[in-house]
Every structure is written in structure tokens, then in C-alpha cells.
Design a protein around this motif. Structure first.
Motif, PDB file in Angstrom:
ATOM      1  N   GLY A   1       0.813  -1.203   0.000  1.00 24.56           N
ATOM      2  CA  GLY A   1       0.000   0.000   0.000  1.00 24.56           C
ATOM      3  C   GLY A   1       0.850   1.258   0.000  1.00 24.56           C
ATOM      4  N   ARG A   2       0.200   2.378   0.203  1.00 26.64           N
ATOM      5  CA  ARG A   2       0.864   3.682   0.136  1.00 26.64           C
ATOM      6  C   ARG A   2       1.890   3.829   1.255  1.00 26.64           C
ATOM      7  NH1 ARG A   2      -2.636   8.714  -1.644  1.00 26.64           N
ATOM      8  NH2 ARG A   2      -2.389   7.438  -3.518  1.00 26.64           N
ATOM      9  N   LEU A   3       3.018   4.468   0.929  1.00 27.58           N
ATOM     10  CA  LEU A   3       4.086   4.679   1.900  1.00 27.58           C
ATOM     11  C   LEU A   3       4.395   6.163   2.033  1.00 27.58           C
ATOM     12  CD1 LEU A   3       6.629   1.859   0.896  1.00 27.58           C
ATOM     13  CD2 LEU A   3       4.824   1.770   2.634  1.00 27.58           C
ATOM     14  N   ALA A   4       4.734   6.565   3.255  1.00 31.38           N
ATOM     15  CA  ALA A   4       5.216   7.923   3.522  1.00 31.38           C
ATOM     16  C   ALA A   4       6.678   7.839   3.916  1.00 31.38           C
ATOM     17  CB  ALA A   4       4.401   8.575   4.627  1.00 31.38           C
ATOM     18  N   LEU A   5       7.455   8.817   3.468  1.00 30.67           N
ATOM     19  CA  LEU A   5       8.875   8.907   3.794  1.00 30.67           C
ATOM     20  C   LEU A   5       9.157  10.241   4.469  1.00 30.67           C
ATOM     21  CD1 LEU A   5      10.570   7.814   0.425  1.00 30.67           C
ATOM     22  CD2 LEU A   5      10.147   6.356   2.403  1.00 30.67           C
ATOM     23  N   GLY A   6      10.098  10.237   5.409  1.00 29.35           N
ATOM     24  CA  GLY A   6      10.657  11.467   5.941  1.00 29.35           C
ATOM     25  C   GLY A   6      12.006  11.691   5.288  1.00 29.35           C
ATOM     26  N   VAL A   7      12.210  12.843   4.664  1.00 30.48           N
ATOM     27  CA  VAL A   7      13.405  13.097   3.866  1.00 30.48           C
ATOM     28  C   VAL A   7      14.111  14.354   4.361  1.00 30.48           C
ATOM     29  CG1 VAL A   7      14.306  13.458   1.523  1.00 30.48           C
ATOM     30  CG2 VAL A   7      12.266  12.046   1.873  1.00 30.48           C
ATOM     31  N   GLU A   8      15.430  14.274   4.403  1.00 31.28           N
ATOM     32  CA  GLU A   8      16.274  15.411   4.785  1.00 31.28           C
ATOM     33  C   GLU A   8      17.228  15.698   3.632  1.00 31.28           C
ATOM     34  OE1 GLU A   8      19.344  16.704   8.410  1.00 31.28           O
ATOM     35  OE2 GLU A   8      18.542  14.665   8.301  1.00 31.28           O
ATOM     36  N   TYR A   9      17.492  16.980   3.366  1.00 29.21           N
ATOM     37  CA  TYR A   9      18.446  17.281   2.300  1.00 29.21           C
ATOM     38  C   TYR A   9      19.099  18.647   2.489  1.00 29.21           C
ATOM     39  CZ  TYR A   9      14.232  19.493   0.221  1.00 29.21           C
ATOM     40  OH  TYR A   9      13.087  20.231  -0.001  1.00 29.21           O
ATOM     41  N   ASP A  10      20.312  18.724   1.972  1.00 31.09           N
ATOM     42  CA  ASP A  10      21.053  19.972   1.825  1.00 31.09           C
ATOM     43  C   ASP A  10      20.785  20.446   0.401  1.00 31.09           C
ATOM     44  OD1 ASP A  10      23.013  21.887   1.136  1.00 31.09           O
ATOM     45  OD2 ASP A  10      24.480  21.032   2.508  1.00 31.09           O
TER      46      ASP A  10
ATOM     47  N   ARG B   1      14.957   9.350   6.183  1.00 30.56           N
ATOM     48  CA  ARG B   1      15.087   9.152   7.629  1.00 30.56           C
ATOM     49  C   ARG B   1      14.225   7.989   8.121  1.00 30.56           C
ATOM     50  NH1 ARG B   1      17.049  13.853  10.418  1.00 30.56           N
ATOM     51  NH2 ARG B   1      15.744  13.327  12.214  1.00 30.56           N
ATOM     52  N   TRP B   2      13.038   7.820   7.517  1.00 27.63           N
ATOM     53  CA  TRP B   2      12.124   6.752   7.940  1.00 27.63           C
ATOM     54  C   TRP B   2      11.106   6.468   6.847  1.00 27.63           C
ATOM     55  CZ3 TRP B   2       7.390   8.938   7.637  1.00 27.63           C
ATOM     56  CH2 TRP B   2       7.260  10.300   7.925  1.00 27.63           C
TER      57      TRP B   2
ATOM     58  N   TRP C   1      -2.668   9.816  11.393  1.00 30.84           N
ATOM     59  CA  TRP C   1      -1.781   9.215  10.393  1.00 30.84           C
ATOM     60  C   TRP C   1      -0.580   8.516  11.025  1.00 30.84           C
ATOM     61  CZ3 TRP C   1      -4.681   9.081   6.432  1.00 30.84           C
ATOM     62  CH2 TRP C   1      -5.520  10.154   6.098  1.00 30.84           C
ATOM     63  N   GLU C   2      -0.332   8.774  12.300  1.00 28.94           N
ATOM     64  CA  GLU C   2       0.725   8.092  13.063  1.00 28.94           C
ATOM     65  C   GLU C   2       2.102   8.195  12.400  1.00 28.94           C
ATOM     66  OE1 GLU C   2      -0.654   4.096  13.682  1.00 28.94           O
ATOM     67  OE2 GLU C   2      -2.009   4.697  15.300  1.00 28.94           O
ATOM     68  N   LEU C   3       2.426   9.377  11.927  1.00 35.20           N
ATOM     69  CA  LEU C   3       3.767   9.594  11.380  1.00 35.20           C
ATOM     70  C   LEU C   3       4.764   9.755  12.529  1.00 35.20           C
ATOM     71  CD1 LEU C   3       3.059  12.062   8.439  1.00 35.20           C
ATOM     72  CD2 LEU C   3       3.160   9.562   8.401  1.00 35.20           C
ATOM     73  N   PRO C   4       5.997   9.355  12.331  1.00 34.17           N
ATOM     74  CA  PRO C   4       6.989   9.434  13.420  1.00 34.17           C
ATOM     75  C   PRO C   4       7.195  10.866  13.897  1.00 34.17           C
ATOM     76  CG  PRO C   4       7.794   8.045  11.640  1.00 34.17           C
ATOM     77  CD  PRO C   4       6.549   8.712  11.127  1.00 34.17           C
ATOM     78  N   ARG C   5       7.394  11.003  15.186  1.00 30.72           N
ATOM     79  CA  ARG C   5       7.789  12.288  15.748  1.00 30.72           C
ATOM     80  C   ARG C   5       9.305  12.293  15.871  1.00 30.72           C
ATOM     81  NH1 ARG C   5       3.474  15.110  17.500  1.00 30.72           N
ATOM     82  NH2 ARG C   5       1.543  13.992  17.971  1.00 30.72           N
ATOM     83  N   GLU C   6       9.900  13.448  15.617  1.00 31.34           N
ATOM     84  CA  GLU C   6      11.354  13.550  15.648  1.00 31.34           C
ATOM     85  C   GLU C   6      11.747  14.975  16.017  1.00 31.34           C
ATOM     86  OE1 GLU C   6      12.835  12.592  11.727  1.00 31.34           O
ATOM     87  OE2 GLU C   6      11.045  13.423  10.805  1.00 31.34           O
ATOM     88  N   PRO C   7      12.988  15.178  16.455  1.00 31.87           N
ATOM     89  CA  PRO C   7      13.426  16.531  16.819  1.00 31.87           C
ATOM     90  C   PRO C   7      13.388  17.462  15.611  1.00 31.87           C
ATOM     91  CG  PRO C   7      14.972  14.870  17.613  1.00 31.87           C
ATOM     92  CD  PRO C   7      14.033  14.175  16.681  1.00 31.87           C
TER      93      PRO C   7
END
Length: 321
Positions: free
Chosen positions: A15-24, A103-104, A261-267
Motif C-alpha cells: 500500500g501507500r508509503l510515507a517517507l521522511g526526507v532530509e536534504y542539503d 530518515r524513515w 496518520w501516526e507519522l513518526p515524531r522527531e526533533p
């Protein structure tokens, strides 16, 4: 809360996926895929396609402009093949350059949409305020050698809180049909040599945050008084406003969603500000029509009309900085 989460390597995600992304963003012409210039979206889709062995298209919570960074860009995609958490995160990162990282990854319902389900977006602008130019931080801060009065900047910024016509702070080429945006809060604080402008709203006009920061620096230098930003906003004319602050100091640090949506919490990033200790979602959102509408709460007919207008504003994709 913990920074360390075990990545499952046995269970294929479906099924559908969510990503957490970090970039410069220094090497890219912004988030959005372009035909003749490097973009973060194109690089991420290329890496995902390597893992999936098929083309993949991602949808993001917001677009960033050339040179702007992100620490919590949320994207979603519909994977053409099942892969485990570990395969998606480690596999994609192995195929990305060192200035982009996943990130996740999380399974989300099919009606989740990274852009249209977002309740708010948040940016932090970092100014290194010292006589000598930055070295180690040069790619992700803006340098100002003149002393800045952060308290005066904070006072001036409060005129922007609420729903206003931000014509004086939009780029000349902004494609949004309306200059109206709602700023939930804007704060300016000094932490040693760092002056941080922290702003959250429902969406942002093209270059809106950078144009606001440019005017705030003028106040911080003592060239204008605390009423300066209110005066600029009243003019509703970008040609009469202040300079645009450089892209390198701007960081897209959060996209906020309902807890359902229960997305991860992060700093909240960037890591230069980790000492502040704030995590995503810790601040209460205003109980405005758009937030009510996207959370599925009962609303009046008038509220639905206002929420529909806000939704149309966001669908323009005009929250690019």
C-alpha cells in the motif's frame, strides 16, 4: 521519545508509503523535478526506482526553492513492488548522494496525501551574527557581520501573525492567485551567535519567508523601528519592500499532520538547533477552518467555504521558498 528505531527487514510493506526526507539544497535547483536542472525530487525518484526496479513518482508536503534545505520533508508514493522497511530506507540511501537521506518509512492509508493532508508548515531561518565569516556552517546559515537586535526583530515580526495580505513579501514571479496567507506564529531568538527566525503557517508565498527575514534584518540593524514590517505589509507592494535574504539560511523543518496518520515524531532540525529540544507536533495548532476540515471535524457551511478557499490556495503549490 527515542531517535533510534529498529527497521524491520522481514515484512514487505504494501500500500501507500510515507517517507521522511532530509536534504542539503545547496547543489539543487529546488525540490521540484525540472527538465534541465538538478532537483531533489528527481534524485529521490531515481533512487527509489533502483530499489523498486521500476519508475516511482513521489508527492511532497511542499516545494522548496533553489539552495533551500529541509530536515522534515514528508513525501508519499505508491510502491510498485513490496519491500521491507530496511530495504526502502537503506536501499534508497545507498543510491542517493550524501546531501539527501531518507530518515524513515511508514505505511499509510490510501487516502493520505503529503500535500493535501498537511495542517501546517514550518521554517527556520538561521543567521550567524558575528564579525568573522562562517567556515564550518557556511552552507546552512546566512552571515551578518553587523550586530542584530533580536528582541527588536521579534517585536516587529508580531505584526505578521494572523491572516493577512502578504503582497509586500511575495516574489515578483509568484504564481499564487491570492496573496492571503495565515501565519500561526513567528518568533526571533538569539542563541549565542545564532539569530533564529522561526515561522509556521498554513502555507507560504514564493520567497515569503526570505523576504520577511530581509526586512527583519533591517530592523535588527537599527535602520528601521518596530513598526517597519506592519508598514510594509500595509503597502501591499513588493517593489516598495526590502531585500530577499539568501537561500542558504532557510530550512524547511516541519510538516504537521493529524495524529491519526501516526507519522513518526522527531526533533526539529537543523542539528545546529538540536539544543532547543523541540520535537515536531509539540505546539498546538490554531483551531482554524482548514485544520478542522482536514481533521474531519464537524464544520458549518461558512467554515466549509473558508476551508475550500484555503485548500484551493494550497493546491496551487505556491508554498515554495
Amino acid at each position: 521519545m527515542t531517535l533510534f528505531r529498529r527497521l524491520d527487514e522481514r515484512t514487505p510493506l504494501s500500500g501507500r508509503l510515507a517517507l521522511g526526507v532530509e536534504y542539503d539544497g545547496s547543489a539543487y535547483c529546488g525540490w521540484q523535478r525540472l527538465k534541465n536542472a538538478p532537483s531533489v525530487q528527481a534524485e529521490l525518484e531515481r533512487a527509489l526506482a533502483k530499489v523498486a526496479s521500476q519508475p516511482v513518482t513521489v508527492h511532497s508536503s511542499g516545494r522548496t526553492d533553489s539552495g533551500v534545505h529541509a530536515t522534515r520533508q514528508i513525501v508519499h508514493f505508491d510502491p510498485p513492488v513490496p519491500r521491507s522497511q530496511k530495504a526502502w530506507v537503506f536501499g534508497v540511501n545507498a543510491n542517493l548522494s550524501r546531501d539527501i537521506a531518507v530518515r524513515w518509512v511508514r505505511e499509510v492509508p490510501d487516502d493520505f496525501h503529503a500535500r493535501f493532508k498537511a495542517l501546517a508548515r514550518r521554517y527556520r531561518y538561521i543567521i550567524l551574527n558575528q564579525p568573522s565569516r562562517p567556515v564550518l556552517e557556511r552552507a546552512n546559515v546566512t552571515w551578518c557581520r553587523d550586530p542584530l537586535d533580536a528582541e527588536a526583530m521579534h517585536r516587529a515580526a508580531q505584526a505578521l501573525v494572523g491572516e493577512h495580505d502578504f503582497s509586500s513579501f511575495r516574489a515578483a514571479g509568484c504564481q499564487s492567485k491570492t496573496p492571503w496567507r495565515k501565519v500561526h506564529f513567528i518568533e526571533v531568538h538569539r542563541h549565542g551567535p545564532l539569530v533564529v527566525v522561526d515561522v509556521q503557517g498554513n502555507a507560504f508565498l514564493h520567497h515569503m519567508v526570505r523576504n520577511i527575514v530581509g526586512a527583519l534584518v533591517t530592523v535588527g540593524r537599527g535602520d528601521r523601528d518596530d513598526d517597519y514590517l506592519a508598514e510594509l505589509m500595509a503597502l501591499k507592494d513588493r517593489s516598495l519592500s526590502d531585500v530577499t535574504a539568501p537561500a542558504c539560511g532557510l530550512h524547511f523543518v516541519d510538516s504537521l499532520y493529524d495524529d491519526v496518520w501516526e507519522l513518526p515524531r522527531e526533533p526539529l532540525g537543523p542539528n545546529l538547533l538540536a539544543f532547543l529540544g523541540e520535537w515536531t507536533g509539540e505546539r498546538a495548532l490554531p483551531d482554524c477552518p482548514m485544520v478542522q476540515f482536514r481533521r474531519g471535524r464537524p464544520v458549518t457551511e461558512a467554515t466549509l467555504e473558508e476551508a475550500a478557499l484555503e485548500k484551493a490556495t494550497l493546491e496551487e503549490g505556491s508554498f515554495r521558498q
